[in-house]
Scaffold this motif. Structure first.
Motif, mmCIF file in Angstrom:
data_model
loop_
_atom_site.group_PDB
_atom_site.id
_atom_site.type_symbol
_atom_site.label_atom_id
_atom_site.label_comp_id
_atom_site.label_asym_id
_atom_site.label_seq_id
_atom_site.Cartn_x
_atom_site.Cartn_y
_atom_site.Cartn_z
ATOM 1 N N GLU A 327 49.982 55.068 65.913
ATOM 2 C CA GLU A 327 50.244 54.835 67.321
ATOM 3 C C GLU A 327 49.108 54.087 68.015
ATOM 4 O OE1 GLU A 327 50.860 58.633 69.075
ATOM 5 O OE2 GLU A 327 52.540 59.178 67.760
ATOM 6 N N ALA A 328 47.987 53.909 67.336
ATOM 7 C CA ALA A 328 46.777 53.374 67.966
ATOM 8 C C ALA A 328 46.963 51.929 68.424
ATOM 9 C CB ALA A 328 45.605 53.469 66.998
ATOM 10 N N ASP A 329 46.428 51.618 69.591
ATOM 11 C CA ASP A 329 46.385 50.240 70.067
ATOM 12 C C ASP A 329 45.184 49.494 69.500
ATOM 13 O OD1 ASP A 329 48.699 50.280 71.633
ATOM 14 O OD2 ASP A 329 47.641 51.168 73.331
ATOM 15 N N HIS A 330 44.221 50.254 68.985
ATOM 16 C CA HIS A 330 43.038 49.652 68.383
ATOM 17 C C HIS A 330 42.790 50.348 67.041
ATOM 18 C CE1 HIS A 330 42.019 47.496 72.098
ATOM 19 N NE2 HIS A 330 42.454 48.584 72.711
ATOM 20 N N LEU A 331 42.839 49.570 65.973
ATOM 21 C CA LEU A 331 42.805 50.126 64.619
ATOM 22 C C LEU A 331 41.781 49.387 63.772
ATOM 23 C CD1 LEU A 331 44.148 51.955 62.396
ATOM 24 C CD2 LEU A 331 45.700 50.031 61.965
ATOM 25 N N LEU A 332 41.024 50.159 62.983
ATOM 26 C CA LEU A 332 40.106 49.598 62.006
ATOM 27 C C LEU A 332 40.578 49.963 60.608
ATOM 28 C CD1 LEU A 332 36.536 50.317 63.475
ATOM 29 C CD2 LEU A 332 37.693 48.099 63.315
ATOM 30 N N ASN A 333 40.586 48.971 59.711
ATOM 31 C CA ASN A 333 40.891 49.198 58.300
ATOM 32 C C ASN A 333 39.715 48.728 57.447
ATOM 33 O OD1 ASN A 333 43.546 50.298 58.294
ATOM 34 N ND2 ASN A 333 44.399 48.276 58.713
ATOM 35 N N PHE A 334 39.391 49.529 56.446
ATOM 36 C CA PHE A 334 38.356 49.171 55.475
ATOM 37 C C PHE A 334 38.956 49.286 54.082
ATOM 38 C CE2 PHE A 334 35.373 50.860 52.328
ATOM 39 C CZ PHE A 334 34.447 49.829 52.259
ATOM 40 N N LEU A 335 38.700 48.291 53.225
ATOM 41 C CA LEU A 335 39.255 48.290 51.870
ATOM 42 C C LEU A 335 38.167 48.007 50.851
ATOM 43 C CD1 LEU A 335 41.887 48.266 50.049
ATOM 44 C CD2 LEU A 335 41.761 45.771 50.222
ATOM 45 N N LEU A 336 38.154 48.813 49.795
ATOM 46 C CA LEU A 336 37.312 48.569 48.628
ATOM 47 C C LEU A 336 38.239 48.415 47.431
ATOM 48 C CD1 LEU A 336 34.527 48.414 47.248
ATOM 49 C CD2 LEU A 336 34.645 50.909 46.966
ATOM 50 N N GLU A 337 38.098 47.305 46.701
ATOM 51 C CA GLU A 337 39.031 46.994 45.616
ATOM 52 C C GLU A 337 38.288 46.487 44.402
ATOM 53 O OE1 GLU A 337 42.747 44.840 46.620
ATOM 54 O OE2 GLU A 337 42.056 43.329 45.191
ATOM 55 N N LYS A 338 38.702 46.972 43.230
ATOM 56 C CA LYS A 338 38.154 46.497 41.962
ATOM 57 C C LYS A 338 39.307 46.017 41.091
ATOM 58 C CE LYS A 338 34.689 48.499 39.939
ATOM 59 N NZ LYS A 338 33.597 47.553 40.276
ATOM 60 N N GLU A 339 39.154 44.815 40.528
ATOM 61 C CA GLU A 339 40.215 44.206 39.723
ATOM 62 C C GLU A 339 39.635 43.684 38.418
ATOM 63 O OE1 GLU A 339 43.569 41.190 41.051
ATOM 64 O OE2 GLU A 339 41.756 40.083 40.509
ATOM 65 N N GLU A 340 40.406 43.854 37.350
ATOM 66 C CA GLU A 340 40.014 43.318 36.046
ATOM 67 C C GLU A 340 41.251 42.737 35.370
ATOM 68 O OE1 GLU A 340 37.912 44.635 31.798
ATOM 69 O OE2 GLU A 340 37.934 46.009 33.511
ATOM 70 N N LYS A 341 41.095 41.525 34.831
ATOM 71 C CA LYS A 341 42.192 40.869 34.122
ATOM 72 C C LYS A 341 41.777 40.585 32.690
ATOM 73 C CE LYS A 341 44.474 38.640 38.055
ATOM 74 N NZ LYS A 341 45.015 37.367 38.602
ATOM 75 N N SER A 342 42.774 40.449 31.819
ATOM 76 C CA SER A 342 42.486 40.126 30.421
ATOM 77 C C SER A 342 43.639 39.325 29.848
ATOM 78 C CB SER A 342 42.273 41.400 29.594
ATOM 79 O OG SER A 342 43.444 42.200 29.579
ATOM 80 N N SER A 343 43.353 38.600 28.754
ATOM 81 C CA SER A 343 44.358 37.776 28.084
ATOM 82 C C SER A 343 44.130 37.833 26.585
ATOM 83 C CB SER A 343 44.274 36.319 28.569
ATOM 84 O OG SER A 343 45.121 35.486 27.806
ATOM 85 N N SER A 344 45.219 38.003 25.837
ATOM 86 C CA SER A 344 45.108 38.069 24.382
ATOM 87 C C SER A 344 44.719 36.733 23.781
ATOM 88 C CB SER A 344 46.434 38.535 23.771
ATOM 89 O OG SER A 344 47.472 37.590 24.034
ATOM 90 N N THR A 345 44.885 35.640 24.536
ATOM 91 C CA THR A 345 44.518 34.329 24.004
ATOM 92 C C THR A 345 43.018 34.191 23.840
ATOM 93 O OG1 THR A 345 44.571 33.440 26.255
ATOM 94 C CG2 THR A 345 46.570 33.193 24.931
ATOM 95 N N ASN A 346 42.263 35.019 24.542
ATOM 96 C CA ASN A 346 40.816 35.061 24.369
ATOM 97 C C ASN A 346 40.340 36.459 24.753
ATOM 98 O OD1 ASN A 346 38.032 34.868 24.379
ATOM 99 N ND2 ASN A 346 37.989 32.881 25.397
ATOM 100 N N PRO A 347 40.229 37.372 23.769
ATOM 101 C CA PRO A 347 39.849 38.755 24.075
ATOM 102 C C PRO A 347 38.503 38.854 24.781
ATOM 103 C CG PRO A 347 40.694 38.568 21.833
ATOM 104 C CD PRO A 347 40.531 37.169 22.353
ATOM 105 N N GLY A 348 37.646 37.843 24.626
ATOM 106 C CA GLY A 348 36.349 37.871 25.286
ATOM 107 C C GLY A 348 36.398 37.495 26.750
#
Length: 623
Positions: A327-348
């Protein structure tokens, strides 16, 4: 296999459902909810300052839409085209397909770093499709450079809900949905299967190139306490599609595509998320933690598949400065995100990214709504990036006009192939830097005909710098560089709807785009003009409706795959689709549709033909 077992089970279940005599009637969709995923947390569309569109389940129902790509074609700023129905790319505001992030229930649709091909992605059991235009990297991260498409699947509603559909014609499709919800939580299961027998993509009357897809989605949530909600969703989809070879020695469009019944590709997609939401301080402070995973495997002609994966962990804190978060007219959002991707074409190769994002939303007393956001991404493989976004929405109460404007930046990381390629004559460049998009737009939404409708007009301007392109390196080999100069794109988006009478609803969408490469040459597969006009008429004494949708495309350029590889303009085309539905009783509806009614020859890509006329009939049942 999932493909055969789900298809057989669905066809049997759907057929049985139509014979059922006991049912629980449910209103399937809440059409009054206009909340979109336009920031770090959902936001009221009326306060959203950026350009957006929403395709609802009712839109899908009325227009007889069966695939996501068809649902998106009618939207302003969106271009859906490709070499065939099985290889369809999505571009927003002239960006490349990998500049648009595609999500399914908020989870990355593809674990790869290339654009997601919509292919046979069906519209069965979809609640709505949200399209956010313009840079969204401040809220969604890399790859959300020109926009985001979030496909939200249907979830359980209060009580017990069941739905089934069966359609035959140029292809066969079936779907079922079961849901149950109480005050303590809900669970749902959605199954769908489609076998599009296809058409000859070469356009010379050869073998048909079909697409077959089976999907299962299980979702649930539970109130583990007064203020604690736990939930999950898991989706599995398998697809197999045919494709044709190309002739390297071709001299024209007619000889470019070679019919080859042996060519096929298989895709296996898994997306899943697990979340917990905890509210405290009387709803003024909310925490949300989520784990998401995407696994995307694709093979060609029976060879070992390339396996890509993306794993994401997210923590979001929301604080209402002047009251509860919702219901707030003034809102703060904070986000912390960690992402990791991989591909079999190059396991390294396993790029990791850690993001911190902040967002402020304010609704001021004078009718002005403000949304500010910023994100910093720390990358393990390439340069760190910082993006920002500003959105403004201002409502003029006396006229009913809503003004909206936004500005911001977006980034796209180099792909694995661009960085490390060593095949097909290409050599990667590990020194590539991310592409950066800078954008602003200005628009206004006007009420028309005594508020029976509205029309929105938006001007957009985008500039892409450090665009990655391939260059010849001699002897038939190629490499990759960040181009100098700027790729400029600007245009106008128009959308409108009108309840012309109690029975007749009209809609329209138009996009004009001028897209140039840094050297001033025209960008390919970005039609300069795309126009859609549609109408739905309630008839049969209120027991059904008839819809018609016209689409015109002109000013589309593409690179020819033969000779000198010239970039030439494709012929303009106009197509018409019609659909109808009739309620046989309170539970069963008869449907019919015809696509490309006048069997026009059309093409989005040199050498490839689009589908001609196709006819379908079906049944939908609520139980």
């Amino acid at each position: 296999m999932l493909v055969s077992s789900v298809r057989a089970g669905l066809l049997a279940t759907a057929a049985t459902t139509f014979l059922a005599t006991q049912a629980f009637a449910q209103d399937a969709f809440d059409l009054d909810t206009i909340i979109i995923s336009g920031g770090l947390s959902p936001i009221d569309a009326a306060k959203y300052g950026r350009a957006s569109s929403v395709v609802t389940a009712q839109d899908i129902k009325n227009r007889g839409i069966t695939t996501v790509q068809d649902a998106l074609r009618a939207l302003p700023g969106v271009s859906v085209n490709g070499s065939s129905a099985s290889m369809t790319g999505l571009r927003i505001r002239g960006g490349e397909s990998n500049h648009t992030m595609v999500l399914i229930d908020g989870v990355l649709a593809s674990g790869a770093d290339e654009g997601y091909s919509l292919s046979g992605l069906d519209a069965a059991n979809i609640e709505r499709i949200e399209v956010l235009r313009g840079p969204q990297s401040a809220f969604y991260g890399a790859s959300a450079s020109t926009g985001v498409v979030n496909i939200i699947t249907r979830k359980a509603e209060p009580g017990q809900t069941g739905r089934a559909s069966l359609e035959v014609g140029a292809g066969t499709s079936a779907s079922v949905f079961f849901g149950h919800r109480t005050e303590g939580g809900g669970i749902s299961l959605a199954l769908s299967s489609s076998d599009d027998r296809g058409y000859d993509a070469s356009g010379d009357g050869g073998e048909k190139d079909g697409v077959r897809r089976d999907t299962a989605i299980l979702s649930g949530d539970i109130m583990a306490g007064k203020d604690l909600k736990l939930g999950f969703s898991i989706r599995r989809s398998e697809e197999k599609f045919d494709y044709d070879e190309t002739a390297w020695a071709a001299t024209d469009a007619a000889s470019y595509i070679i019919d080859d019944p042996s060519k096929y590709s298989e895709r296996d997609e898994i997306t899943a998320n697990l979340f917990a939401e905890y509210s405290m301080m009387g709803g003024r402070l909310e925490h949300r933690f989520a784990l998401e995973t995407t696994r995307y495997d694709q093979s060609y002609d029976g060879w070992a598949p390339s396996k890509t994966r993306a794993d994401v962990a997210k923590y979001r804190l929301s604080y209402g400065l002047d009251g509860p978060v919702d219901e707030a007219d003034h809102l703060l959002n904070f986000l912390l995100e960690k992402e990791e991707k991989s591909s079999s074409t190059n396991p390294g190769y396993s790029p990791k990214a850690t993001s911190v994002a902040l967002e402020y939303r304010g609704s001021l007393a004078n009718g002005l709504n403000v949304q500010l956001g910023a994100r910093h991404i720390q990358n393990s493989t390439y340069e760190d990036t910082t993006t920002w976004n500003v959105g403004l929405s201002y409502f003029l109460p006396q006229s009913g006009v809503r003004l909206h404007a936004s500005a911001g930046t977006g980034v796209v990381d180099p792909s694995y192939f661009e960085l490390f390629a060593s095949s097909y004559g290409y050599s990667g460049n590990p020194d590539l830097t991310p592409e950066t998009n800078r954008s602003f737009d200005l628009g206004a939404t006007f009420p028309i005909f005594a508020d029976r409708g509205s029309i929105d007009v938006t001007y957009f301007n985008e500039t892409l710098i450090d665009e990655i392109t391939d260059i010849p390196t001699g002897g038939g080999t190629y490499g990759f560089i960040n181009q100098s100069g700027k790729a400029k794109r600007q245009g106008v988006e128009v959308s409108g709807d009108l309840q012309a009478t109690d029975l007749l609803a009209l809609r329209m969408g138009y996009t004009y785009i001028d897209a140039e490469n840094p050297d001033g040459s025209v960008e390919t597969r970005r039609p300069r003009n795309e126009l859609t006009l549609g109408a739905t008429y309630e008839t049969f004494g209120g027991r059904g409706s008839v819809s018609a949708d016209l689409r015109h495309v002109s000013g589309n350029y593409d690179k020819q795959g033969w000779g000198a590889g010239a970039v030439e303009k494709l012929p303009a085309f106009t197509t018409l689709d019609v659909a109808a539905r009739y309620d046989l009783n309170d539970r069963v509806t008869l449907t019919g549709r015809v696509t490309n009614v006048f069997d026009k020859e059309t093409s989005d890509t040199w050498g490839y033909a689009n589908r001609g006329r196709a006819i379908y009939v079906g049944l939908n049942a609520n139980f």
